[in-house]
Design a protein around this motif. Structure first.
Motif, PDB file in Angstrom:
ATOM      1  N   ILE A 329       0.739  -1.420   0.070  1.00  0.00           N
ATOM      2  CA  ILE A 329      -0.081   0.066  -0.037  1.00  0.00           C
ATOM      3  C   ILE A 329       0.858   1.151  -0.064  1.00  0.00           C
ATOM      4  O   ILE A 329       0.621   2.311  -0.792  1.00  0.00           O
ATOM      5  N   VAL A 330       1.849   1.342   0.753  1.00  0.00           N
ATOM      6  CA  VAL A 330       2.496   2.620   0.914  1.00  0.00           C
ATOM      7  C   VAL A 330       3.582   2.891   0.067  1.00  0.00           C
ATOM      8  O   VAL A 330       4.007   3.898  -0.206  1.00  0.00           O
ATOM      9  N   THR A 331       4.109   1.576  -0.796  1.00  0.00           N
ATOM     10  CA  THR A 331       5.237   1.942  -1.645  1.00  0.00           C
ATOM     11  C   THR A 331       4.637   1.705  -3.118  1.00  0.00           C
ATOM     12  O   THR A 331       5.541   1.984  -3.980  1.00  0.00           O
ATOM     13  N   GLN A 332       3.580   0.958  -3.312  1.00  0.00           N
ATOM     14  CA  GLN A 332       2.886   0.615  -4.500  1.00  0.00           C
ATOM     15  C   GLN A 332       3.914  -0.383  -5.316  1.00  0.00           C
ATOM     16  O   GLN A 332       3.529  -0.556  -6.477  1.00  0.00           O
ATOM     17  N   GLU A 333       4.695  -0.980  -4.421  1.00  0.00           N
ATOM     18  CA  GLU A 333       5.424  -2.156  -5.342  1.00  0.00           C
ATOM     19  C   GLU A 333       4.747  -3.337  -5.537  1.00  0.00           C
ATOM     20  O   GLU A 333       3.532  -3.787  -4.797  1.00  0.00           O
ATOM     21  N   LYS A 334       4.648  -3.914  -6.761  1.00  0.00           N
ATOM     22  CA  LYS A 334       3.986  -5.129  -7.325  1.00  0.00           C
ATOM     23  C   LYS A 334       4.680  -6.306  -7.878  1.00  0.00           C
ATOM     24  O   LYS A 334       4.011  -7.229  -8.310  1.00  0.00           O
ATOM     25  N   ASN A 335       5.998  -6.414  -7.474  1.00  0.00           N
ATOM     26  CA  ASN A 335       6.830  -7.301  -8.006  1.00  0.00           C
ATOM     27  C   ASN A 335       6.838  -8.436  -6.950  1.00  0.00           C
ATOM     28  O   ASN A 335       6.581  -8.377  -5.870  1.00  0.00           O
ATOM     29  N   GLY A 336       7.090  -9.702  -7.283  1.00  0.00           N
ATOM     30  CA  GLY A 336       7.289 -10.795  -6.429  1.00  0.00           C
ATOM     31  C   GLY A 336       5.754 -10.889  -5.660  1.00  0.00           C
ATOM     32  O   GLY A 336       4.997 -10.972  -6.272  1.00  0.00           O
ATOM     33  N   TYR A 337       6.067 -11.509  -4.246  1.00  0.00           N
ATOM     34  CA  TYR A 337       4.763 -11.847  -3.677  1.00  0.00           C
ATOM     35  C   TYR A 337       3.956 -10.413  -3.206  1.00  0.00           C
ATOM     36  O   TYR A 337       2.946 -10.564  -3.017  1.00  0.00           O
ATOM     37  N   TYR A 338       4.457  -9.512  -3.560  1.00  0.00           N
ATOM     38  CA  TYR A 338       3.831  -8.217  -3.575  1.00  0.00           C
ATOM     39  C   TYR A 338       2.387  -7.927  -4.477  1.00  0.00           C
ATOM     40  O   TYR A 338       1.612  -7.316  -4.584  1.00  0.00           O
ATOM     41  N   ALA A 339       2.606  -8.874  -5.479  1.00  0.00           N
ATOM     42  CA  ALA A 339       1.542  -9.094  -6.605  1.00  0.00           C
ATOM     43  C   ALA A 339       0.291  -9.522  -5.946  1.00  0.00           C
ATOM     44  O   ALA A 339      -0.822  -9.047  -6.767  1.00  0.00           O
ATOM     45  N   ASP A 340       0.421 -10.155  -4.815  1.00  0.00           N
ATOM     46  CA  ASP A 340      -0.974 -10.575  -4.181  1.00  0.00           C
ATOM     47  C   ASP A 340      -1.335  -9.468  -3.194  1.00  0.00           C
ATOM     48  O   ASP A 340      -2.735  -9.789  -2.694  1.00  0.00           O
ATOM     49  N   PHE A 341      -0.949  -8.324  -3.270  1.00  0.00           N
ATOM     50  CA  PHE A 341      -1.328  -7.264  -2.247  1.00  0.00           C
ATOM     51  C   PHE A 341      -1.523  -6.008  -3.242  1.00  0.00           C
ATOM     52  O   PHE A 341      -1.207  -5.779  -4.370  1.00  0.00           O
ATOM     53  N   GLY A 342      -1.948  -4.933  -2.477  1.00  0.00           N
ATOM     54  CA  GLY A 342      -1.732  -3.354  -2.907  1.00  0.00           C
ATOM     55  C   GLY A 342      -2.943  -2.823  -2.935  1.00  0.00           C
ATOM     56  O   GLY A 342      -3.333  -1.694  -3.375  1.00  0.00           O
ATOM     57  N   GLU A 343      -4.153  -3.558  -2.786  1.00  0.00           N
ATOM     58  CA  GLU A 343      -5.486  -3.046  -2.261  1.00  0.00           C
ATOM     59  C   GLU A 343      -5.736  -3.009  -0.785  1.00  0.00           C
ATOM     60  O   GLU A 343      -5.305  -3.506  -0.063  1.00  0.00           O
ATOM     61  N   LEU A 344      -6.515  -1.691  -0.569  1.00  0.00           N
ATOM     62  CA  LEU A 344      -6.641  -1.563   0.837  1.00  0.00           C
ATOM     63  C   LEU A 344      -7.470  -2.590   1.353  1.00  0.00           C
ATOM     64  O   LEU A 344      -7.236  -2.648   2.954  1.00  0.00           O
ATOM     65  N   SER A 345      -8.401  -3.246   0.936  1.00  0.00           N
ATOM     66  CA  SER A 345      -8.981  -4.372   1.299  1.00  0.00           C
ATOM     67  C   SER A 345      -8.023  -5.295   2.204  1.00  0.00           C
ATOM     68  O   SER A 345      -8.480  -6.086   3.175  1.00  0.00           O
ATOM     69  N   HIS A 346      -6.852  -5.603   1.311  1.00  0.00           N
ATOM     70  CA  HIS A 346      -5.857  -6.599   1.678  1.00  0.00           C
ATOM     71  C   HIS A 346      -5.211  -5.965   3.233  1.00  0.00           C
ATOM     72  O   HIS A 346      -5.389  -6.952   4.148  1.00  0.00           O
ATOM     73  N   LEU A 347      -5.088  -4.951   3.327  1.00  0.00           N
ATOM     74  CA  LEU A 347      -4.600  -4.510   4.639  1.00  0.00           C
ATOM     75  C   LEU A 347      -5.670  -4.486   5.664  1.00  0.00           C
ATOM     76  O   LEU A 347      -5.359  -4.895   6.792  1.00  0.00           O
ATOM     77  N   ALA A 348      -6.958  -3.996   5.302  1.00  0.00           N
ATOM     78  CA  ALA A 348      -8.012  -4.150   6.494  1.00  0.00           C
ATOM     79  C   ALA A 348      -8.157  -5.475   6.856  1.00  0.00           C
ATOM     80  O   ALA A 348      -8.304  -5.690   8.146  1.00  0.00           O
ATOM     81  N   LYS A 349      -8.165  -6.585   5.913  1.00  0.00           N
ATOM     82  CA  LYS A 349      -8.224  -7.856   6.337  1.00  0.00           C
ATOM     83  C   LYS A 349      -6.970  -8.162   7.116  1.00  0.00           C
ATOM     84  O   LYS A 349      -7.411  -8.962   8.178  1.00  0.00           O
ATOM     85  N   ALA A 350      -5.985  -7.797   6.757  1.00  0.00           N
ATOM     86  CA  ALA A 350      -4.641  -8.440   7.599  1.00  0.00           C
ATOM     87  C   ALA A 350      -5.022  -7.827   8.992  1.00  0.00           C
ATOM     88  O   ALA A 350      -4.493  -8.497   9.892  1.00  0.00           O
ATOM     89  N   PHE A 351      -5.398  -6.418   9.210  1.00  0.00           N
ATOM     90  CA  PHE A 351      -5.768  -6.064  10.492  1.00  0.00           C
ATOM     91  C   PHE A 351      -6.757  -7.096  11.320  1.00  0.00           C
ATOM     92  O   PHE A 351      -6.689  -7.102  12.298  1.00  0.00           O
ATOM     93  N   GLU A 352      -7.786  -7.602  10.507  1.00  0.00           N
ATOM     94  CA  GLU A 352      -8.835  -7.959  11.172  1.00  0.00           C
ATOM     95  C   GLU A 352      -8.880  -9.575  11.361  1.00  0.00           C
ATOM     96  O   GLU A 352      -9.017  -9.971  12.180  1.00  0.00           O
TER      97      GLU A 352
END
Length: 613
Positions: A329-352
């Motif tokens: 979210i904060v770097t906008q990197e999309k390479n490697g395993y970061y390809a599975d992330f990048g949406e705000l919903s991902h971080l919200a789910k990680a919190f919850e």
């Protein structure tokens, strides 16, 4: 049959015991001028008690008259991995921590450090000199990267080849015990990173003693250790004894078990369960909490579930996905395993929910991945915005402080430190250290050195096309470049340090944050930039952490009872924390009613807490 292996000094003698089941004769060679034959014992052990041996004496084991090798269970390697082992008086240390009661994992505020680069000294003594600093920061637990003897004096520690020996250049057995004792005197727990999934390549003589490894499995770092094949009982005992040595003899409070998913064991009783059962028995004996934290890449709660629930019984585990979701979210990197992330919903789910992929399809892995952690309390999981892997395994070892803005760093700090999880900092992040943490080694085998160099260059070939040069892992300069600067003089560094101190103080003292059950936390997200966390207890204590990861100012409504009053504990964008308030509404009031809304600047966080009338 299992025996205690190693050299055990007594008043006027020393008991030597080693496992070498395929050898026809084993001798101990002391100080190059005395050679004595050990007695064969059942299950491949060799043992003898030798008179006139004193601490400091050097010894090798001679195998079938062919080769002389250091002790696999050596405590000390003063001449590094290829040299002789040294007899140590295990009891020759005056502990002053008899009143130490330990710290449960639920209460830990962790700080990961690498002894060699934490200070310019690169020793345990150097760490001791910084303990008051860590106390002022609010840290109550340090997690130390591996200290088992490795080749040379520069290494992350994951190339260790003597699991029982303490790295001599750091200060050895006495230096490590002194550090642990000093930590306990100041109320700081010590967790040690240990590696039981593989051994390093240089100085690894275990195969010459017995079947410590198996060809049934493989790991990314070398041969798999034999935990479930023929002769596995004695191999398992070797490592279980090692666990108990660190916790009992060295008074450690816990262990971080490296890459437990790479510990291959398909036996009825997994090695991790055996370790957990043994540690629970020791915990009962010592009457203080002992913590086992696994690093796992599987999103599987089996590692931390109780044996009764079909698990292995570890106390907790690292959560990489929280890091990945936050970082993307904060770097906008999309390479490697970061390809599975990048949406705000991902971080919200990680919190919850803890695991982002908890039985869902992972595009990066191209398969359904993970299971649910919803039946496990938050305090079984360790989260971070940075650690040695996530920094050091980048080509240039660049820290988050060089990738995102100062405001974003504060937002990341709050995300970790006020989450319901166990927070962990990586050394230097608390003052926005900008020096990298790069990959470094000091091997003596020229072929191995070249192989490591080629491996790193191959791993980052794409970036080299962009004109970047991979740092030479063998170079001493790479190591020096990774040593903390401890430059706390600028306003930026001071503001960040004070911000971390404040966050930790809130975590420790705010009553709403003391409950870590899932029913005490609620999360919402607008899908654009806002994630809010509402934490409470059984009383009417409530804390809001409202995070704006977006680029626009946003409004958030508390929607609470109008009789409640909320105090503004922190606004990270305010001048008090080195920010520049861009909207006068943000700092217009210190208190809000329960039905009011609050304005939040971009890339900032606001902390609100109920106040008693």
């Amino acid at each position: 049959m299992k025996q205690l292996v190693g050299a055990f000094y007594q008043t006027d003698s020393c008991r030597f015991c080693v496992w070498a089941p395929f050898r026809k004769q084993v001798k101990v060679v002391i100080n190059d001028d005395r050679t004595l034959t050990l007695d064969a014992k059942p299950f491949g052990y060799w043992e003898a008690t030798v008179k006139d041996v004193k601490p400091g004496d050097l010894y090798y084991y001679e195998l079938d008259g062919e080769v002389q090798r250091p002790d696999p269970a050596s405590l000390c390697q003063p001449q590094e991995v290829h040299g002789p082992s040294q007899v140590i008086d295990r009891d020759h240390f005056s502990w002053s921590d008899k009143h130490w009661e330990g710290i449960s994992m639920q209460k830990m505020i962790m700080y990961e450090l690498h002894v060699g680069t934490f200070t310019s000294d690169g020793t345990f003594e150097g760490v001791i000199q910084k303990l008051d600093y860590l106390l002022d920061l609010g840290i109550n637990t340090i997690e130390i990267m591996p200290v088992s003897q490795f080749p040379g004096s520069r290494n992350w520690g994951y190339d260790g080849v003597f699991p029982y020996a303490v790295q001599h250049s750091y200060g050895g057995v006495a230096g490590f015990k002194k550090l642990v004792n000093a930590c306990h005197e100041k109320g700081i727990a010590v967790v040690l990173d240990v590696v039981y999934n593989h051994m390093g390549p240089e100085g690894n003589y275990l195969e010459e003693f017995g079947p410590y490894f198996t060809d049934k499995y493989s790991t990314p770092w070398g041969k798999a250790i034999n935990f479930d094949d023929a002769y596995a009982d004695q191999v398992r005992s070797f490592f279980v004894q090692n666990v108990l040595m660190w916790l009992d003899e060295f008074h450690l409070d816990g262990l971080r078990l490296d890459a437990v998913h790479a510990i291959k064991d398909f036996g009825a009783r997994h090695l991790l369960q055996e370790i957990s059962d043994s540690v629970k028995a020791l915990e009962k004996k010592l009457q203080r909490p002992l913590t086992l934290i696994g690093e796992s890449d599987l999103n599987d709660v089996r590692y931390i579930n109780s044996v009764e629930k079909g698990g292995y019984g570890l106390t907790g585990q690292w959560i990489d996905e929280f890091h990945h979701a936050l970082h993307a979210i904060v770097t906008q990197e999309k390479n490697g395993y970061y390809a599975d992330f990048g949406e705000l919903s991902h971080l919200a789910k990680a919190f919850e929910k803890t695991f982002v992929y908890d039985g869902y399809y992972s595009p990066h892995r191209k398969k359904t991945f993970g299971n649910s952690a919803e039946n496990n309390p938050y305090h079984q999981f360790v989260v971070f915005s940075q650690n040695h892997d996530q920094i050091g395994n980048r080509m240039m070892g660049d820290r988050l402080s060089t990738l995102v803005s100062f405001e974003t760093l504060k937002l990341c700090a709050a995300s970790v430190l006020l989450s319901p999880y166990v927070p962990m900092l990586y050394m230097g992040e608390e003052y926005a250290e900008e020096k990298p943490f790069q990959y470094f080694v000091s091997h003596t085998d020229p072929d191995l050195v070249e192989a490591v160099r080629k491996g790193r260059k191959s791993e980052f070939a794409y970036f080299q096309k962009e004109g970047l040069e991979t740092p030479d892992p063998q170079s001493e300069q790479t190591f020096k470049d990774s040593t903390l600067s401890w430059d706390l003089q600028s306003d930026k560094h001071q503001n960040m340090l004070q911000f971390y101190q404040k966050l930790i103080q809130i975590r420790k003292e705010n009553p709403a944050l003391q409950e870590t059950g899932r029913k005490f936390s609620t999360y919402t997200s607008d899908g654009k930039g806002i994630i809010s966390m509402r934490r409470h207890n059984n009383k009417q204590d409530i804390l809001y952490m409202i995070m704006n990861f977006g680029d626009q100012e946003a409004e958030f409504s508390l929607e609470e009872n109008t009789t409640l009053t909320f105090a503004r504990l922190i606004d990270s964008s305010s001048q008090a924390w080195g920010g520049a308030v861009r909207n006068s509404k943000v700092d217009s009031t210190s208190f809000l009613r329960g039905n009011e809304s609050v304005s939040i600047n971009p890339q900032s966080v606001i902390i609100l807490s109920t106040q008693k009338p």
